[in-house]
Design a protein around this motif. Structure first.
Motif, PDB file in Angstrom:
ATOM      1  N   TRP A  45       1.296  -8.945  -6.657  1.00 23.58           N
ATOM      2  CA  TRP A  45       2.675  -8.456  -6.661  1.00 23.58           C
ATOM      3  C   TRP A  45       2.840  -7.134  -5.938  1.00 23.58           C
ATOM      4  O   TRP A  45       3.707  -6.973  -5.112  1.00 23.58           O
ATOM      5  CB  TRP A  45       3.171  -8.315  -8.101  1.00 23.58           C
ATOM      6  N   GLU A  49       5.054  -5.365  -1.866  1.00 23.93           N
ATOM      7  CA  GLU A  49       6.305  -4.630  -1.990  1.00 23.93           C
ATOM      8  C   GLU A  49       6.188  -3.286  -1.269  1.00 23.93           C
ATOM      9  O   GLU A  49       5.237  -2.549  -1.470  1.00 23.93           O
ATOM     10  CB  GLU A  49       6.651  -4.405  -3.459  1.00 23.93           C
ATOM     11  N   VAL A 146       9.980  -6.933   0.519  1.00 21.61           N
ATOM     12  CA  VAL A 146       8.783  -7.710   0.260  1.00 21.61           C
ATOM     13  C   VAL A 146       8.446  -8.412   1.572  1.00 21.61           C
ATOM     14  O   VAL A 146       9.281  -9.118   2.128  1.00 21.61           O
ATOM     15  CB  VAL A 146       9.010  -8.744  -0.868  1.00 21.61           C
TER      16      VAL A 146
END
Length: 191
Positions: A45, A49, A146
């Motif tokens: 994750w 980002e 992203v």
């Protein structure tokens, strides 16, 4: 509350269908959600980002996992007779931070004589390996993004791109990925 009261209250928990959820199921869920993120989950994750920001006429990104905080320009003190790349000291919630002119450190702006910093700029705050926080002045924040994997290509010639770790292309526009470790190391050399 006693353990019996907690058990009885938990046993009365209902799901969406308005049926009771057994205590064992609630205990299993609590155990599962109490686990810290694994390194694999963090990489999945956080590495994708980025914060897109302006520095002079160039656009840069920095991984949100590398960024400690973003701050508006607030109160601070100019340090006379210091290197022109050092703007001064800033007070951020009773913590005194060194404020650095990022464009000057990177060599993409002329050195100044420790002028007053414009309040329309923003400050990116990074921690070094000793947990010391330093504020880096930027011209503005564009947005958080992203990116798909493989968008950026690593820079091979570090002598030419000391503060850029990778370069990418978004809609025909070059985007530089900031080398935070290189930037922090250069600030250590200045001070």
């Amino acid at each position: 509350m006693t353990q019996n009261q907690l058990n009885n209250e938990a046993a009365l928990m209902r799901n969406k269908e308005n049926t009771f959820i057994p205590q064992k199921v609630l205990d299993d869920r609590a155990q599962f959600y109490a686990q810290p993120k694994s390194d694999a989950d963090r990489g999945l994750w956080e590495d994708e980002e980025y914060l897109l920001f302006k520095l002079g006429s160039e656009s840069y990104v920095v991984g949100l996992n590398e960024l400690d905080e973003i701050s508006p320009v607030g109160s601070g003190s100019i340090l006379p007779h210091t290197d022109g790349r050092i703007c001064g000291l800033m007070n951020l919630r009773a913590e005194v931070l060194l404020l650095v002119n990022t464009a000057q450190v990177m060599g993409i702006a002329e050195e100044s004589n420790n002028e007053q910093v414009s309040t329309d700029k923003k400050i990116l705050i990074f921690k070094n390996d000793k947990n010391q926080r330093t504020g880096f002045l930027i011209d503005g924040i564009e947005r958080a993004l992203v990116f798909e994997e493989g968008l950026f290509k690593a820079v091979e010639d570090r002598s030419k791109y000391q503060f850029v770790s990778a370069i990418g292309d978004i809609n025909g526009k070059n985007i530089n990925q900031l080398n935070v470790a290189g930037l922090l190391a250069e600030v250590d050399n200045i001070v």
